[in-house]
Every structure is written in structure tokens, then in C-alpha cells.
Scaffold this active site. Structure first.
Site, PDB file in Angstrom:
ATOM      1  N   GLU A  88       0.403  -1.697   0.332  1.00  0.00           N
ATOM      2  CA  GLU A  88       0.200   0.276  -0.182  1.00  0.00           C
ATOM      3  C   GLU A  88       1.107   1.443   0.035  1.00  0.00           C
ATOM      4  OE1 GLU A  88      -4.179   1.655   2.050  1.00  0.00           O
ATOM      5  OE2 GLU A  88      -2.566  -0.022   3.448  1.00  0.00           O
ATOM      6  N   LYS A 113      -9.201   3.289  -2.760  1.00  0.00           N
ATOM      7  CA  LYS A 113      -9.721   2.334  -1.450  1.00  0.00           C
ATOM      8  C   LYS A 113     -11.004   2.933  -1.415  1.00  0.00           C
ATOM      9  CE  LYS A 113      -7.478   1.018   3.002  1.00  0.00           C
ATOM     10  NZ  LYS A 113      -6.392   0.961   3.951  1.00  0.00           N
ATOM     11  N   CYS A 164      -6.312  -3.166   1.883  1.00  0.00           N
ATOM     12  CA  CYS A 164      -5.428  -4.008   3.328  1.00  0.00           C
ATOM     13  C   CYS A 164      -6.781  -3.981   4.369  1.00  0.00           C
ATOM     14  CB  CYS A 164      -4.236  -2.149   3.891  1.00  0.00           C
ATOM     15  SG  CYS A 164      -3.963  -2.265   5.370  1.00  0.00           S
ATOM     16  N   SER A 209      20.633  -0.591  34.022  1.00  0.00           N
ATOM     17  CA  SER A 209      20.757  -1.030  35.324  1.00  0.00           C
ATOM     18  C   SER A 209      21.052  -2.331  35.904  1.00  0.00           C
ATOM     19  CB  SER A 209      19.447  -0.418  35.752  1.00  0.00           C
ATOM     20  OG  SER A 209      18.046  -1.217  35.852  1.00  0.00           O
TER      21      SER A 209
END
Length: 694
Positions: free
Chosen positions: A45, A114, A175, A356
Site C-alpha cells: 500500500e 480505496k 489493506c 541498571s
């Protein structure tokens, strides 16, 4: 009569607004597709400009440069004799659409906009695009003059049409249309379209891949057909990692698939399939003349065949089993690929991490080590692009990485920033892990800087704050913790900028953060402390998943130093020790466990629960552990912490998006950051329920 077709789909590591690089990758994918015998090539896309352009879609420059790239594609000899399906924004009648442009031999066949936009999660397509709202309608689109000069076409079809070749019919989805309950492939299948294509920009989330695969399989199980799925891959400029998984399915079976996580910039997946298998499947299961009542799709006729007349000896692809990654593998691979894209595209020379000796910073360190493992494997497998990028990052054109530990020494600096409140245990854990992964490890003591800052305050006010353990108030105690945390952030950036300079090497380092998604949710970190970094690979991952990930790293990478890290209670080490031992722990500070936070986080974001709804759900799911009044106390405590600290989300470090309950304020979780923290009405509703129950 030809009946077997060879089709190609791909995953491309596109980069927003990198028009030159995007063009190169598109052309390479077309070249590979043709070498594999494909007659149709599908791409991701918005591949020409990159999916993540965001508000750059508003700019006329973006549209202009997309057409310039399209012109180069049309003119390229590589695009001849293959149908090319590429993605780009197109403005039609002054309306901007997210489109597929399908062309063959310098002629544009169809521009398909789309129809169903993605407007949830991280997606905001309605902000930049309009949906095409006229199903099965096609009209004329007037081409820009630069394209007319190449195609010798003035207008081309624009709309919800399908492509009819001499041997089959092809329809497009884009999509989110696959994820929608009204997916176009349903009507297209009933109207005789045999090949469906889906160009996606689908990003990674933990435990999501199987949903995508199942949707593709389901699309062709119901009514038969061939389904091509293309996807973007990599980091194209923000928090998301697009995770490939290009695939081809027929009649409910996956027959070809690409990798989910890979350092390959271009991956092409092809399959040879028999159209008669689709027709036989539909002949038994589908009766479109009885079931299909809509206006038929307009077919754009194309004088081209996807099949050859002599294809009897051409073997077809058979179903393959899709083995999904475990969540621990996904954490190891996805963020590591994202870090590599970010590093090579940022122009920096490596990473610096305040280590840490706890679970979170150790997880960030292990992800960097996993990145080095993947780089070495890619170079060994002959990936010339990765080798070129590594040599540029380390500033050595003769360097070839072979051992991940050795590469880690080139790219990764860790530092333990001790204070008078730090224990010898955490110092040793950090040192042991750094030794096993091969990072350049520094031991820094921050006490001098802390005393200097407090000295300035004392000189101005005449007061010297004390920890609670030494008789100080809660305000003093919190301020003393914060000054330590913030000094660590300042030192991290100082060493990141000048560490390589001190060694006579060029470049700077990116500072990595290591706050997990649960800590962000409650605000259990100091604003502008070591959680403030350039990027954070674990900011979208829960504490529980991180612990499972470290157990995986012990087995996968033989990092035995992680065993003692996992056994130790999580602690900020910002308050004084008692007899040299830690008394401050994260879960005691937060007032709830990390596992409880994960449940609450999912209810808040995924289930859309406010305080009252959350209480109503938890009194059932936690009934074996807590009474209604105890549940009410925990819910109220969470929402107070959350609302008091929500302002921290406005400045939180950009994090890899991995969880669908992330509190990231940038795009994913849009909320106020100034709350009435009393929640008077909501908490009164909870109290009323508790009173009736008890």
C-alpha cells in the site's frame, strides 16, 4: 488452452518520502518477479511514497513526486510485459484517494481507489484520504501531462472496476478492506473474479500474525479463488514496524509465504497456480446466479494473458504449513529489525543504554544483541545491502561482521550509573550481562553530580532535603529520587554525544530507553529520566512478556547472566539501602503487581472501560482473589495514578508499538492529560455497588 498462472507479491522496506530509494526497491521487486516467470506483480500500500507520510499527504509535492516516480516506472524496460500494480495517492476532482495504479507496457489500465479506510489503532486515514463511496462505479480520470506524454492516454478508468485479461479476471482490495465485514472480495468472487489482490501496510503487534493469515485463508475458503497479499516491512519513519508476511493462497490454502521478520529490503513471493482448480472449487460450492443480485463489476478488458498456451509441464505450488513465532520470538525479532532500520537510516554510529541490571534495561540490551545476531546471519547469507550498511555505520569499508558479540562491541555501549543507593548485586548483574553480549560497558558514579545539584538548591534556599528513611517528608523523598533519575538522563546524553569522540571515532550514539508499557500506563517513572531517550524498543511490551522474553534469551542466546536478573525483585534503587540491601520495590511503590496492571491496561484500552465498567468486570474475574471492596480499592488507586501521571505520556520516548493496550499519547491512545483526579462521580458509582454487595 493456458490455465496455469504465475503471480508475484512482495514485501518492501519502503521509507516515507524516500522517493529515490522507494523507486529502486519497486524496480528490483519487478525484476525479481519477472525472473521467476510472473506475469503480475503486486506491491504494498502507498509504496511509491511510503505509507507513513502522515500530514505530508496534504502537500502537493507528495502527489507531484509520486507521479514523477510513476513516470519512471512506466518508462523503465523492467516494467514491460508484466502487469504492475503499485500504490500511491491520487487526487481526483480535488479529492485525495489512496489508490492502486495498475499498468502494462506504458499504458495505465485502471486506477482503483480505496473504499474502506483504516481509522482505528494507529491508523488515521480519514485525516488524509476520502473513501471511494461508489461501489462498482468507474469514471474517467484525466492524467497529468507528464504521464500523458509517456502513455499517450488522456484519460484512464478510475473507480471500483476489475481487470479482465484474456484468460482470467483480477480484482483489488486494499489493506483494511480485508478486515472489514463488507470485504469487496465477497461480491467479487460471486461475480466471477478469480484472482484477488490485497496491498497492505499492516504493522506488527504481538500475537496478530495468525489473524492476518486466517483472514486470507477465509477469503478464498468461502467462494474459492486466488488471493495475493502484499505488505510493507521495516520502519518507515515512526513507531510502527511493518512485518511483511507476503503470501499467496488458493481455495483456503496458503501455497507461498514470505518472512515476518527479515533484514531483506526486497522480498518477492511467487506461486504458479491452476485456474481450473478455482473453477472446479466454485463449481461445487458456489452458485452466483442464485446468490448475486448486485450490479456486476465493470471489467477493464486487457489484451494480455497471465498464462501460456504450453503450460502442461509447469508444476503448481502445493499448500504449505505456516509456523507462527511465539510472542518471545516476536519480541526478539520485531524490535531488533526496527532498531536496525532506525540506526542505519538515522546516520548514527550505534546505541547507548543505561543498564541498571533490572528486567527492563536488560530486555533492551538483549534486543540489541538479537539485532546483531540477525545482522551477522544476513551478511553470512549474502545480503550485500546489510553489509554495506554495517560498514557505513562502523565507518570501516573493510569490516565484515561474523560474531554477534564482536559486532555488539562496535555498535553498543552500556553504562551502569551507580549512586549511594545502588547495590553491589545490580552492579554485578549489569556487568555480567554486558560481558556476555559483548557491549562496551562503563561504570559511572553519579553521587558527585547529585550532591552538586542539591548544593545549588541548598545555597539558594538554605534547606537540604532528606529521604523518608532519614526523617524527610514525602515531597523531599520524591524530589531526591527524581534528581538522581534526571541526572542519569543528562549523563546518558553526554556520553552518547562524546563517547566516540573521546575514542577518536566519528559519529554519535542513539540513547535507548527501557520503560515498559505497564510503567507508562501508571506513570511509574520520572519525567525526563532515563525513560527519556531517542527511542525505546520495549515501550510497547508488558512486564510479563518481557520476563518470558528473557527466559527465552537464556535458552536461545545462552545468556546465563539473565537468570539472576529474573530472580531479583524489580526496583528503581532510588531510596537508601538498609544494611546494604534493597528495600524499595516497584510493585510496592505502584500498589499492584505487574500481572494485575496488564489486566487493567487491557480493560482500559481494548475493552474501553472507565472506572465503573472496569470494577464491574474485575469483581468477577478476580472474585477468587479479592473481595469487591478490595477490587474497588485497586481500581480507584489505578485511575488516580493514571490520571495524575497522564501528562508524562505527552513527552514519552517514541516506542516500538507492540501492544494494543499501549498508552502512547502520540497517535494510538488519545486522551486528556489534565484530569480531575478525584473521579468523584465514577468512584461514587463504585462505592454504591460495593455497599449493595457487602
Amino acid at each position: 488452452m493456458g490455465r496455469k498462472v504465475t503471480l508475484a507479491t512482495c514485501s518492501l522496506n519502503q521509507w516515507a518520502l524516500d522517493f529515490e530509494g522507494n523507486l529502486t526497491r519497486i524496480l528490483k521487486s519487478i525484476e525479481i518477479a519477472k525472473q521467476k516467470g510472473a506475469k503480475y506483480r503486486l506491491g504494498p500500500e502507498l509504496e511509491i511514497c511510503g505509507y507513513g507520510c502522515a500530514d505530508h499527504f496534504y502537500e502537493s509535492d507528495t502527489l507531484l513526486h509520486c507521479f514523477q516516480v510513476l513516470k519512471s516506472l512506466l518508462e523503465s524496460p523492467l516494467t514491460q510485459d508484466i502487469i504492475c500494480d503499485v500504490g500511491m495517492p491520487v487526487m481526483h476532482h480535488n479529492v485525495r484517494y489512496n489508490c492502486r495504479v495498475i499498468f502494462l507496457n506504458k499504458k495505465i489500465l485502471l486506477i482503483r481507489p480505496k473504499m474502506l479506510l483504516a481509522n482505528y489503532g494507529n491508523n488515521r486515514e480519514f485525516r488524509w484520504f476520502s473513501p471511494w463511496s461508489r461501489p462498482r462505479h468507474v469514471e474517467e480520470y484525466f492524467l497529468p501531462r507528464m504521464i500523458q506524454d509517456v502513455t499517450e492516454q488522456t484519460t484512464v478508468p478510475f473507480g471500483d472496476g476489475v481487470l479482465s485479461t484474456k484468460d482470467t479476471c483480477i480484482g483489488s482490495e486494499i489493506c483494511a478492506e480485508l478486515w472489514n465485514p463488507r470485504s469487496p472480495h465477497v461480491d467479487m468472487g460471486l461475480d466471477g473474479i478469480e484472482i484477488f489482490t490485497n496491498s497492505s501496510a499492516s504493522y506488527h503487534e504481538l500475537r496478530k500474525a495468525d489473524h492476518r493469515v486466517n483472514l486470507v485463508k477465509s477469503a478464498t475458503t468461502k467462494s474459492g479463488g486466488i488471493y495475493l497479499f502484499a505488505n510493507q516491512k521495516g520502519c518507515d519513519g515512526d513507531r510502527l514496524y511493518y512485518d511483511g508476511c507476503a503470501m499467496i493462497a488458493i481455495n483456503g490454502d496458503i501455497v507461498a509465504r514470505g518472512a515476518q521478520f527479515s533484514l531483506e529490503d526486497v522480498e518477492v513471493v511467487t506461486a504458479t497456480l491452476d485456474l481450473e482448480d478455482v473453477r472446479s472449487y466454485r463449481g461445487e460450492r458456489c452458485h452466483p446466479h442464485m446468490e448475486y443480485e448486485h450490479k456486476p463489476y465493470q471489467r477493464i478488458k486487457t489484451d494480455f494473458s497471465l498464462s501460456d498456451c504450453d503450460d502442461r509441464c509447469l508444476p503448481t505450488h502445493q499448500p504449505v504449513e505456516w509456523i507462527f513465532h511465539s510472542p518471545e520470538e516476536e519480541i526478539s525479532l520485531g524490535p531488533a529489525c526496527w532498531l536496525w532500520d532506525y540506526l542505519r537510516r538515522s546516520g548514527q554510529a550505534g546505541f547507548l543504554l543505561p543498564l541498571s541490571g533490572g528486567v527492563d534495561s536488560s530486555s533492551s540490551a538483549c534486543i540489541v544483541y538479537s539485532m546483531c545476531v540477525q545482522i551477522c546471519k544476513a551478511v553470512k547469507d549474502g545480503n550485500s545491502q546489510v553489509l554495506e550498511d554495517v560498514q557505513r555505520v562502523v565507518n570501516d569499508s573493510s569490516y565484515t561482521p561474523e560474531d554477534p558479540r564482536e559486532l555488539c562491541g562496535h555498535l553498543f555501549t552500556t553504562c551502569y550509573m551507580a549512586s549511594e543507593n545502588s547495590s553491589e548485586d545490580t552492579r554485578n548483574r549489569a556487568k555480567d550481562l554486558a560481558s556476555q553480549i559483548g557491549s562496551n560497558h562503563l561504570n559511572i558514579n553519579i553521587d558527585m553530580a547529585v550532591k552538586g545539584m542539591l548544593g545549588i538548591f541548598s545555597m539558594v534556599t538554605g534547606k537540604w532535603p532528606q529521604f523518608r528513611a532519614n526523617g524527610g517528608s514525602a515531597r523531599e523523598n520524591l524530589a531526591l529520587q527524581n534528581v538522581q533519575a534526571r541526572i542519569r538522563m543528562i549523563l546518558a546524553y553526554l556520553f552518547a554525544q562524546l563517547c566516540l569522540w573521546a575514542q577518536g571515532k566519528p559519529g554519535g550514539l542513539l540513547v535507548l530507553g527501557s520503560a515498559n508499557v505497564d510503567e507508562s500506563l501508571t506513570g511509574y517513572f520520572t519525567k525526563y529520566d532515563c525513560s527519556s531517550a531517542d527511542i525505546n524498543p520495549i515501550g510497547g511490551v508488558s512486564k510479563m512478556d518481557l520476563k518470558c522474553f528473557l527466559h527465552y534469551c537464556v535458552k536461545r542466546f545462552k545468556l546465563t547472566a539473565l537468570v539472576s536478573i529474573l530472580d531479583a525483585p524489580p526496583t528503581a534503587e532510588l531510596e537508601p539501602l538498609t544494611d546494604g540491601k534493597i528495600v524499595q520495590t516497584d510493585e510496592a511503590d505502584m500498589g499492584m503487581t505487574y500481572s494485575e496492571l496488564s489486566v487493567i491496561g487491557r480493560l482500559r484500552k481494548i475493552s474501553k472501560c472507565g472506572p465503573y465498567s472496569m470494577f464491574c468486570k474485575l469483581i468477577h474475574s478476580w472474585k477468587e482473589t479479592f473481595s469487591p471492596s478490595q477490587v474497588a480499592t485497586k481500581v480507584k488507586h489505578f485511575f488516580r495514578m493514571y490520571s495524575i501521571n497522564r501528562h508524562k505520556m505527552t513527552t514519552v520516548t517514541p516506542s516500538y508499538h507492540a501492544e494494543n493496550y499501549s498508552p502512547d499519547d502520540n497517535r494510538f491512545d488519545l486522551r486528556p492529560f489534565l484530569y480531575n483526579t478525584q473521579w468523584a462521580w465514577q468512584f461514587r458509582c463504585i462505592d454504591n455497588e460495593v455497599a449493595m454487595m457487602e
